[in-house]
Design an enzyme around this catalytic site. Structure first.
Site, mmCIF file in Angstrom:
data_model
loop_
_atom_site.group_PDB
_atom_site.id
_atom_site.type_symbol
_atom_site.label_atom_id
_atom_site.label_comp_id
_atom_site.label_asym_id
_atom_site.label_seq_id
_atom_site.Cartn_x
_atom_site.Cartn_y
_atom_site.Cartn_z
ATOM 1 N N HIS A 50 5.968 2.584 50.697
ATOM 2 C CA HIS A 50 6.842 1.415 50.870
ATOM 3 C C HIS A 50 7.253 0.884 49.510
ATOM 4 O O HIS A 50 6.791 1.370 48.470
ATOM 5 C CB HIS A 50 6.197 0.343 51.741
ATOM 6 C CG HIS A 50 4.969 -0.325 51.183
ATOM 7 N ND1 HIS A 50 3.834 0.349 50.813
ATOM 8 C CD2 HIS A 50 4.697 -1.648 50.946
ATOM 9 C CE1 HIS A 50 2.920 -0.513 50.385
ATOM 10 N NE2 HIS A 50 3.417 -1.730 50.451
ATOM 11 N N HIS B 135 6.828 -2.027 47.938
ATOM 12 C CA HIS B 135 6.109 -3.006 47.132
ATOM 13 C C HIS B 135 5.757 -2.321 45.807
ATOM 14 O O HIS B 135 5.382 -1.141 45.782
ATOM 15 C CB HIS B 135 4.844 -3.501 47.839
ATOM 16 C CG HIS B 135 5.137 -4.550 48.886
ATOM 17 N ND1 HIS B 135 4.329 -4.781 49.979
ATOM 18 C CD2 HIS B 135 6.179 -5.412 48.994
ATOM 19 C CE1 HIS B 135 4.864 -5.763 50.711
ATOM 20 N NE2 HIS B 135 5.984 -6.160 50.132
ATOM 21 N N ASP C 295 3.396 -2.209 43.745
ATOM 22 C CA ASP C 295 2.115 -1.544 43.460
ATOM 23 C C ASP C 295 2.032 -0.159 44.112
ATOM 24 O O ASP C 295 0.988 0.485 44.062
ATOM 25 C CB ASP C 295 0.931 -2.420 43.898
ATOM 26 C CG ASP C 295 0.961 -2.815 45.357
ATOM 27 O OD1 ASP C 295 2.063 -3.113 45.882
ATOM 28 O OD2 ASP C 295 -0.110 -2.829 46.001
ATOM 29 N N HIS C 296 3.152 0.296 44.684
ATOM 30 C CA HIS C 296 3.179 1.640 45.293
ATOM 31 C C HIS C 296 4.271 2.541 44.714
ATOM 32 O O HIS C 296 4.285 3.722 45.004
ATOM 33 C CB HIS C 296 3.319 1.535 46.816
ATOM 34 C CG HIS C 296 2.140 0.855 47.431
ATOM 35 N ND1 HIS C 296 1.113 1.540 48.041
ATOM 36 C CD2 HIS C 296 1.787 -0.457 47.456
ATOM 37 C CE1 HIS C 296 0.186 0.674 48.434
ATOM 38 N NE2 HIS C 296 0.573 -0.545 48.101
ATOM 39 N N HIS D 216 3.437 -3.859 58.269
ATOM 40 C CA HIS D 216 3.371 -4.552 56.985
ATOM 41 C C HIS D 216 4.566 -5.498 56.893
ATOM 42 O O HIS D 216 5.416 -5.520 57.781
ATOM 43 C CB HIS D 216 3.385 -3.489 55.873
ATOM 44 C CG HIS D 216 2.845 -3.965 54.568
ATOM 45 N ND1 HIS D 216 1.753 -4.775 54.430
ATOM 46 C CD2 HIS D 216 3.248 -3.691 53.275
ATOM 47 C CE1 HIS D 216 1.523 -4.998 53.138
ATOM 48 N NE2 HIS D 216 2.418 -4.368 52.420
ATOM 49 N N ASP E 284 -0.269 0.020 53.354
ATOM 50 C CA ASP E 284 -0.764 -1.314 53.566
ATOM 51 C C ASP E 284 -0.399 -1.707 54.992
ATOM 52 O O ASP E 284 0.778 -1.674 55.352
ATOM 53 C CB ASP E 284 -0.057 -2.271 52.617
ATOM 54 C CG ASP E 284 -0.258 -1.949 51.145
ATOM 55 O OD1 ASP E 284 -0.758 -0.865 50.801
ATOM 56 O OD2 ASP E 284 0.130 -2.777 50.319
ATOM 57 N N HIS F 290 -7.516 0.261 48.093
ATOM 58 C CA HIS F 290 -6.543 -0.832 48.000
ATOM 59 C C HIS F 290 -7.280 -2.175 47.924
ATOM 60 O O HIS F 290 -6.927 -3.154 48.584
ATOM 61 C CB HIS F 290 -5.567 -0.800 49.187
ATOM 62 C CG HIS F 290 -4.306 -1.599 48.953
ATOM 63 N ND1 HIS F 290 -4.179 -2.912 49.342
ATOM 64 C CD2 HIS F 290 -3.128 -1.283 48.374
ATOM 65 C CE1 HIS F 290 -2.963 -3.355 49.015
ATOM 66 N NE2 HIS F 290 -2.316 -2.385 48.427
HETATM 67 ZN ZN LIG Z 1 -0.152 -2.562 48.184
HETATM 68 ZN ZN LIG Z 2 2.452 -3.697 50.355
#
Ligand SMILES: [Zn+2]
Ligand SMILES: [Zn+2]
Length: 306
Positions: A63, A65, A67-68, A143, A213, A271
């Site tokens: 996805h 976000h 942090d990915h 999510h 997530d 995570h």
């Molecule tokens: Zn994340």
């Molecule tokens: Zn996320």
């Protein structure tokens, strides 16, 4: 046995810490290298782990976000600079290709290799790719923005031949190969033995599911029922279940419940929120429900056994 190896490149959540980079993993199977998520810092992590970025065949982005995937354009650029010519396949949310193209356009970068981009679909479990060894699936999770999990599953492998029969008949290599790929056996006197009398299928196919997530929902288990190894997020401990629900994440106890419901053989949790320095309480909480749980820590390597 063909190695089926998971390397945890980053196991943190939104904010990286000195102990944990944000999410990225490498899956290696018989010469094929897959990168799942590519957070900021992934290139350096891979260098430390001595995993060559040139060898990455396919990239899967869960996805959008940061942090990915904030490390993806950096990785793409480095591959260009070090002379990659092989195409790179990327599976991800449909907007990802526009983001990448804008970044490449702004820096006037004309890649020396081709990106084959495949947008993930939201309706249920999808077979997104297959090669000679594995089937690759995506499935939507729950999510704040559209997010997908992935399942990598071994294909039906060659049948195993009865070693006693090989010894009795003194079979040569080409004959063994033919029988393993399904042929009946005919001996020197013209007597034929049916394939299923001298071979047997492998007990099971190994598989790996990546699921982060997401909020906890039992229905997700149907996407990876019977999986060999499940990676599932444990952003919070269970006393923060309300926070987990509000932020569309899960707890270490919920990760274990998911593994139990999905009949997984092994659970890896990751995570982790940057608030945790000691992860033992999260592990204990998971193991109380699903004993075969391990922490997925940066640099850890897990071999999926038969
Ligand atoms: Zn994340
Ligand atoms: Zn996320």
């Amino acid at each position: 046995m063909i190695p089926f190896r998971i390397t945890i490149v980053g196991s943190g959540s939104a904010i990286p810490t000195l102990q944990r980079a944000a999410t990225s993993q490498v899956v290696q199977y018989n010469g094929t290298t897959l990168l799942i998520d590519c957070a900021e810092g992934t290139q350096i992590q891979l260098k430390k782990l001595k995993i060559s970025i040139m060898r990455i065949d396919h990239v899967f982005i869960s996805h959008l976000h940061g942090d990915h995937y904030f490390g993806l354009i950096g990785l793409i650029n480095t591959l260009h600079l070090i002379g990659r010519t092989n195409p790179l396949t990327i599976f991800g949310p449909s907007e990802l290709i526009d983001i990448l193209n804008l970044q490449l356009k702004a820096s006037d970068t004309k890649l020396r290799y081709t990106i084959h981009f495949n947008a993930l679909q939201t309706d249920g479990k999808q077979l997104i790719f297959e090669d000679k060894n594995l089937r690759y699936y995506s499935f939507p999770v729950i999510h704040r923005i559209p997010t997908w999990g992935f399942l990598f599953e071994e294909k039906e492998t060659e049948r195993q031949i009865n070693p006693l029969f090989v010894a009795q008949q003194k079979l040569d290599i080409p004959t063994i190969k033919a029988i393993k790929s399904g042929s009946d056996y005919t001996d020197g006197n013209g007597n034929t033995v049916a394939n299923n009398l001298i071979t047997f299928p492998l007990d099971k196919r190994r598989s790996y599911a990546f699921c982060t997530d997401t909020s906890f929902d039992e229905r997700l288990a149907t996407y990876f029922n019977g999986v060999s190894v499940l990676y599932y997020e444990a952003t919070f401990m269970h006393h923060m279940a309300d926070t987990a629900a509000e932020t569309f994440h899960s707890t270490s106890k919920q990760a274990a419940q998911m593994a139990l419901i999905a009949n997984a053989e092994k659970l890896l949790i990751g995570h982790f929120s940057s608030r945790y320095t000691d992860l033992q309480p999260l592990l204990d909480e998971s193991r109380a429900v699903f004993p075969n749980t391990d922490l997925a820590l940066d640099g850890n390597v897990f071999e999926i056994a038969v």
